[in-house]
Scaffold this motif. Structure first.
Motif, mmCIF file in Angstrom:
data_model
loop_
_atom_site.group_PDB
_atom_site.id
_atom_site.type_symbol
_atom_site.label_atom_id
_atom_site.label_comp_id
_atom_site.label_asym_id
_atom_site.label_seq_id
_atom_site.Cartn_x
_atom_site.Cartn_y
_atom_site.Cartn_z
ATOM 1 N N ALA A 6 -39.034 -20.033 -26.589
ATOM 2 C CA ALA A 6 -38.360 -19.413 -27.730
ATOM 3 C C ALA A 6 -36.849 -19.498 -27.572
ATOM 4 N N SER A 7 -36.190 -19.463 -28.672
ATOM 5 C CA SER A 7 -34.729 -19.423 -28.774
ATOM 6 C C SER A 7 -33.968 -20.512 -28.017
ATOM 7 N N ALA A 59 -26.500 -20.887 -21.236
ATOM 8 C CA ALA A 59 -27.421 -19.910 -21.824
ATOM 9 C C ALA A 59 -28.815 -20.523 -21.957
ATOM 10 N N ALA A 106 -30.530 -20.406 -18.696
ATOM 11 C CA ALA A 106 -31.034 -19.060 -18.395
ATOM 12 C C ALA A 106 -32.333 -18.793 -19.142
ATOM 13 N N VAL A 107 -32.361 -19.191 -20.388
ATOM 14 C CA VAL A 107 -33.567 -18.977 -21.187
ATOM 15 C C VAL A 107 -34.745 -19.751 -20.593
ATOM 16 N N VAL A 154 -36.067 -18.046 -17.543
ATOM 17 C CA VAL A 154 -36.929 -16.915 -17.884
ATOM 18 C C VAL A 154 -38.329 -17.428 -18.264
ATOM 19 N N VAL A 162 -35.815 -10.873 -23.708
ATOM 20 C CA VAL A 162 -34.700 -11.162 -22.804
ATOM 21 C C VAL A 162 -33.995 -12.437 -23.240
ATOM 22 N N SER A 163 -34.799 -13.464 -23.557
ATOM 23 C CA SER A 163 -34.199 -14.720 -23.998
ATOM 24 C C SER A 163 -33.295 -14.499 -25.193
ATOM 25 N N ARG A 164 -33.825 -13.733 -26.134
ATOM 26 C CA ARG A 164 -33.050 -13.510 -27.348
ATOM 27 C C ARG A 164 -31.755 -12.768 -27.020
ATOM 28 N N ILE A 170 -30.108 -12.774 -24.183
ATOM 29 C CA ILE A 170 -29.129 -13.649 -23.535
ATOM 30 C C ILE A 170 -28.420 -14.486 -24.576
ATOM 31 N N HIS A 171 -29.249 -15.043 -25.484
ATOM 32 C CA HIS A 171 -28.654 -15.892 -26.493
ATOM 33 C C HIS A 171 -27.704 -15.159 -27.405
ATOM 34 N N THR A 226 -24.540 -13.944 -25.535
ATOM 35 C CA THR A 226 -23.563 -14.965 -25.174
ATOM 36 C C THR A 226 -22.951 -15.561 -26.426
#
Ligand SMILES: Cc1cc2nc3c(=O)[nH]c(=O)nc-3n(C[C@H](O)[C@H](O)[C@H](O)COP(=O)(O)OP(=O)(O)OC[C@H]3O[C@@H](n4cnc5c(N)ncnc54)[C@H](O)[C@@H]3O)c2cc1C
Ligand SMILES: Nc1nc2c(ncn2[C@@H]2O[C@H](COP(=O)(O)OP(=O)(O)OP(=O)(O)O)[C@@H](O)[C@H]2O)c(=O)[nH]1
Ligand SMILES: [Mg+2]
Lengths: 628, 454
Positions: free
Chosen positions: A576-577, A606, A609-610, A613, B134-136, B138-139, B142
């Protein structure tokens, strides 16, 4: 038509990559076949007859430490040795040697053909035999099928090679040799993305028609530092090179004839290297420079062919003659072979893994110019690693990957698999972020143990290495324990030390700017018979202690993400994202580790990092599954 | 996201004007930070996990930063599964800033947005379902910080930072060309020239870094507090500056008890003006408490206004007050000039002096100018000011500058290759603001600037 004998490793092409690959595989105990188009052109130097230089000399030392052949071969056949950059820092000193081109090739051929487990044969490979995405062997022009578990392709500039001299062009793999017309089609039909690159070489000149008295002399070093850690020393009289210059008249001739260059006429589609521009490129791009220099290098001790560096070209032969004759010392020069440009097929290296095995065809490895690189040393380094990994696969052992902090070999292959190839790739020391750790002098310390582990380091080389290590320890001990006081009057005077109140250790002295271990050796009899090369390493370790520690710290940070492995079956769409752009990049390059993902252009911190995770999540899910 | 082994720090509460702020540290160095700088009754104490301790935080010069409560939590029972420390301090920007700076001197770096949660996840603290969140996080965080950084970097500041990075890169291009192409015809190796260009930007970088405090003032305002003996005219001055009858004025010494705060705008800076009780020893409990509060407020002030009653003879008590605020930015104000008979002897004070009459308003505008110029030392009205206001940018710049410091210190002693390490590290430090300068970019520049080719 089968051939009967089955091999473990087949290497296609006996260039610089192919020879190292075949020797490594055979020496590791695999039955190996080296197939090449022409047995009289083994390890041929297509261009400049020289080995080494910045970054490249480093590669040769690493190849040598791992048990490769290139360093030994140039030590045997070098005719002028120089060490560059002696005053620019310990890590950027690099050896460079002119080779006797024919001797280099002849010696390598003998080494290859006398190697146990290795068959050297002439033959042109037209097609790969592949079943279920696994390589099974190769088919030659004569229709013979050679079968093997693994195949290493090292075809250099030969696949659909097209030679240009002026507006004339004809197929060829190198001057005087035919191209390999069908192999790249076979690769394409297997699904590989094949691209086109270009390079060039200058004319070769006849020595008897050059007035050397009008050129600047350039002799080699007095004492030769060999490339191989196993070569004790080289006592050979060396040839002299010369330096010539182009002038405004030369440039005028080139400018007037620029329309006859296939490059400027738009005939050439392949992309050439920026660091290796043709003389017409230099004249056009830097119009303010009124002169360019050229090293005039003999191609051997006995022949008369001379290689004028920096003057590669694709202009017609008559224009080449005209501009050479406009140069001082070349007024009556005769061209023996005209310069030319060559376009060839390469396979985009993002399709290989860091082991050099292709992603999509198991057991198939690519090494050398086929991966979009340029240069003998780059090719040899890849060949060695491809040969090693092909052999390891046959022996059912873990593959070998050299990391960026371990050697230029690692830097090169990591660059190849994480970068878009926009021009032929050549090594520069500035590509290495931990340059201070990757020196020529410590290549053996970095890699001999690796070579030993995989079985390429002979007992003799291993003994030398162990001996060097113990000498280093000995020297370090001496340096730490020897106390210098004002009683050592000669030393104090020579080094201008002044008042030493409670004395200083040699280590402290060596730390001081301007004081070298060599000076100390001259005045103080403490190092017995420890060789200078060992002392040099000890000196570097002491003098640059602070910088070295800093780089080690950086390496530690760097390795953290390298250790996080991205599994082959990762589904980037499920992460995701991630932006569409990042996702596309990741799919294209398929990085093997999180660290590698971060080095792909366009992948942001970023996004890393994603991804981290996500990978954590996946591995936890897998663990839970296992448990239940 | 940067290295996961570093110890990180960040304010855990919004830093504004709330009473209490919490600063959180996570990582291996968290406990040693407390052990080094936290003391209770002048003593270092053993810190048990998950217990709250009262004491003071001292800086490297052993000066008190603030009275704080701290808690140390040992892993794995913490949010990040790492050693965690929380510091509860007073909610002033100045204090929080000082703590962050102190931590950096202890090799603790400022956390990136979302980094605590990121670590919590990596270390298995948060369950699977939360991973996507968490991913969201971080995104978005940032992205948000990048956006605000970009907005802020528009204009002069951005141009300046890019200029620094491109100058360093340019020098690196020369050095790398000299290293990688020893056989080419290149501009001559000229150490003096590269020294000059680096020293030049080194000075500018230092100057810019020193605007950080000023930038903070522009960004988040400044605290200005009045100090003096009873009856000196502090409250009158407060009212004169505010042009508003905010504080009670009377001829009875000890009129003001509690601190009184009121904000007003001065040249675009928000100033929080604090009136305090006159400083004297007293048996009166309420007055004692007032004096204690006055001292606390004064210790957090960015500028202290030392008010002297010019109509009475100079006392030792006043000289004592002055000496206790040595080291703090201050202005000495001689008040009641309308009824002053002779000039006081001010040789014991070496800061700026302003004469006013709070009652009649004389000298007030001069005082205002003085305050502004102290806050923004070289502020020139009209010029486009460029100030660093983000702690992150400040930190990056300071790190970058320290690499150049190394570079300049070593330039005559070590070879080009070693010098390149300092320059690369400098670019790396600037990268968080200006973006990465890759080795490919350096090579690009070499090939386009010099004619190279064998
Ligand atoms: C004109 C020219 C100019 C160059 N200029 C430069 C330069 O300026 N700088 C530089 O660093 N490098 C230059 N190079 C490149 C350098 O020569 C190569 O990088 C290097 O030789 C590559 O090694 P390799 O082992 O990959 O391939 P090569 O040395 O090219 O060897 C390939 C071998 O494979 C054999 N082969 C190919 N296809 C088949 C097949 N289908 N079946 C059987 N055998 C096959 C060929 O016969 C050959 O022996 C130049 C090369 C050429 C031709
Ligand atoms: N003549 C004259 N009188 C002043 C001036 N400033 C203050 N006063 C008088 O001095 C007295 C004390 O003033 P305050 O402003 O209450 O003094 P303070 O310092 O706040 O006193 P505390 O709150 O008791 O500490 C009042 O009677 C004021 O009117 C001035 O500039 N000139
Ligand atoms: Mg008052």
């Amino acid at each position: 038509m089968g051939y009967g004998k089955e091999y473990q490793v087949i290497v296609v092409g006996a260039g610089h990559a192919g020879c190292e690959a075949a020797l490594a595989a055979a020496r590791m105990g695999c039955t190996t076949l080296l197939l090449t188009m022409n047995l009289d052109a083994v390890a041929q130097m297509s261009c400049n007859p020289s080995i080494g230089g910045l970054g490249k000399g480093h590669l040769v030392h690493e190849i040598d430490a791992l048990g490769g052949e290139m360093g030994i071969n140039i030590d045997h056949t070098g005719i002028q040795f120089r060490r560059l950059n002696m005053r620019k820092g310990p890590a950027v000193r690099a050896g460079r040697a002119q080779a006797d081109r024919m001797a280099y090739s002849a010696r390598m051929k003998v080494v290859v053909e006398t190697e146990k487990n290795l068959d050297l044969k002439q033959g042109v490979v037209e097609e790969l035999i592949v079943e279920n995405n696994k390589v099974g062997g190769v088919r030659t022009r004569e229709g013979i099928d050679f079968l093997a578990r693994t195949v290493v392709l090292t075809t250099g500039t030969f696949m659909r090679g097209l030679i240009h001299v002026g507006m004339n062009s004809y197929p060829g793999g190198r001057a005087g040799e035919p191209s390999a017309e069908n192999l790249s089609q076979s690769l394409r039909s297997l699904g590989f993305t094949v691209g086109r690159l270009k390079t060039g070489t200058p004319a070769r000149l006849s020595a008897k028609t050059i007035d050397f008295s009008r050129l600047e002399r350039q002799p080699g070093d007095e004492t030769i530092r060999p490339f191989s850690f196993t070569t004790d020393k080289i006592d050979r009289s060396q040839v002299v090179c010369h330096i010539a210059h182009t002038n405004e008249k030369t440039h005028d001739i080139i400018r007037r004839n620029i329309h006859k260059s296939p490059l400027y006429a738009g005939v050439i589609e392949g992309i050439g290297p920026r660091y290796c521009p043709s003389i017409e490129d230099k004249v056009v791009r830097f119009p303010d420079k009124s002169s360019h220099q050229s090293f005039v290098e003999p191609e051997g001790v006995s022949g008369t062919e001379m290689y004028p560096s920096g003057l590669s070209t694709s202009l017609p032969a008559d224009v080449q003659l005209q501009y050479f004759r406009s140069m001082l010392g070349f007024e009556h020069v005769e061209i023996m072979r005209p310069g030319y440009a060559i376009e060839y097929d390469f396979v985009e290296p993002r399709q290989i893994r860091p082991t050099l095995e292709t992603r999509d065809v198991g057991g198939l490895f690519h090494a050398g110019q086929i991966n979009g690189t340029s240069g003998y040393e780059e090719a040899a380094g890849q060949g060695l690693l491809a040969g090693i990994n092909a052999a390891l696969q046959c022996l059912e052992k873990e593959p070998l990957i050299i990391s960026r902090d371990q050697g230029y070999l690692g830097v090169m292959i990591d660059d190849l698999v994480t970068r878009e190839t926009t021009e032929p790739y050549r090594m520069f020391t500035s590509r290495a972020e931990y340059r201070l750790l990757l020196r020529e002098d410590n290549a053996d310390i970095r890699l001999t143990e690796v070579g030993r582990m995989i079985g390429l380091v002979s007992d003799q080389r291993w003994r030398l290495y162990e001996n060097k290590r113990s000498q280093m320890n000995e020297a370090i001990e001496v340096v730490k324990l020897t106390l210098i006081t004002n009683k050592n009057r000669d030393l104090c005077q020579k080094l201008n030390l002044g008042e030493l109140k409670s004395g200083v250790t040699l280590e402290q002295l060596i730390k001081r700017p301007g004081i070298s271990i060599g000076q100390i050796r001259q005045e103080l009899d403490v190092f017995n018979d420890i060789p200078d090369s060992v002392l040099e390493q000890v000196e570097i370790a002491i003098k640059y202690d602070g910088y070295i520690a800093r780089q080690r710290e950086q390496v530690e940070r760097f390795t953290e993400h390298e250790k996080i492995i991205i599994p082959d079956d990762v589904d980037y769409d499920a992460v995701a994202s991630l932006s569409a752009e990042v996702r596309e990049k990741l799919k294209k390059f398929q990085p093997v580790s999180l660290g590698q993902a971060g080095r792909i252009q366009g992948v942001t911190p970023a996004a890393v990092a994603v991804l981290n995770v996500y990978l954590r999540k996946k591995s936890r899910e897998r663990q839970t599954e296992k448990r239940s | 996201m940067a290295n996961n082994k570093d110890t990180i720090i960040a304010p855990a509460t919004a830093v504004g004007n709330s009473g209490i702020a919490i600063v959180r540290i996570s990582g291996e160095r968290a406990l040693s930070f407390l052990q080094t700088y936290f003391r209770n009754n002048k003593k270092h104490i053993k810190l048990d996990s998950h217990r709250l301790y009262l004491g003071r935080l001292f800086d490297v010069a052993d000066l008190v930063i603030d009275e704080v409560m701290v808690v140390y939590m040992s892993p794995p029972g913490t949010y990040t599964c790492e050693p965690v420390v929380e510091i509860h301090c007073h909610g002033s920007r100045q204090i929080v800033r000082k703590i962050l700076e102190l931590a950096q001197s202890h090799h603790i770096r400022l956390a990136q947005p979302g980094e605590f949660t990121y670590r919590a996840y990596l270390n298995g603290r948060i369950d699977l379902i939360q991973a996507e969140a968490v991913s969201r996080l971080i995104h978005s965080s940032t992205d948000l910080s990048r956006k605000s950084a970009l907005q802020q970097l528009d204009g002069l500041l951005s141009r300046q930072l890019h200029y620094f990075s491109s100058t360093v890169k340019q020098v690196l291009v020369y050095i790398e060309a000299w290293i990688d192409f020893p056989e080419e015809v290149l501009p001559e190796e000229n150490i003096q020239q590269i020294t000059d260009s680096i020293s030049h930007i080194y000075r500018q970088m230092n100057d810019l870094a020193s605007t950080y405090k000023k930038g903070q003032y522009v960004h988040s305002g400044a605290t200005v507090a009045l100090a003096g003996l009873p009856n000196a005219g502090k409250s009158s001055l407060m009212n004169a500056l505010l042009q508003q009858e905010r504080s009670i004025v009377s001829s009875i010494p000890g009129t003001t008890r509690d601190t009184i705060e009121q904000s007003f705008q001065l040249e675009g800076i928000e100033i929080r003006l604090v009136d305090t009780a006159g400083l004297r020893s007293s048996d009166d409990f309420v007055e004692q408490e007032g004096v204690r509060r006055a001292k606390a407020a004064l210790s957090h002030a960015d500028v202290v206004l030392l008010v002297l009653d010019g109509s009475v003879t100079l006392s030792d008590q006043f000289a004592d007050i002055v000496s206790s605020y040595r080291g703090t930015t201050s202005v000495l104000i001689i008040n009641k000039t309308d009824i002053m008979s002779h000039e006081p002897d001010l040789r014991f004070y070496d800061g700026p002096v302003v004469r006013v009459s709070a009652k009649h308003g004389d000298g007030i505008s001069e005082l205002k100018d003085k305050i502004v110029s102290l806050l923004l030392q070289d502020y020139l009205p009209g010029a486009e000011p460029s100030y660093l206001t983000e702690q992150r940018h400040y930190e990056a710049l300071v790190a970058a500058t320290s690499h150049l410091d190394n570079f300049l210190g070593n330039i005559n002693d070590v070879e080009l290759d070693l010098l390149s390490i300092d320059l690369r590290d400098c670019l790396q430090s600037l990268a968080s603001i200006t973006g990465e300068v890759s080795s490919e970019a350096v090579l690009d520049e070499i090939f386009s600037s010099f004619c190279i080719g064998k």
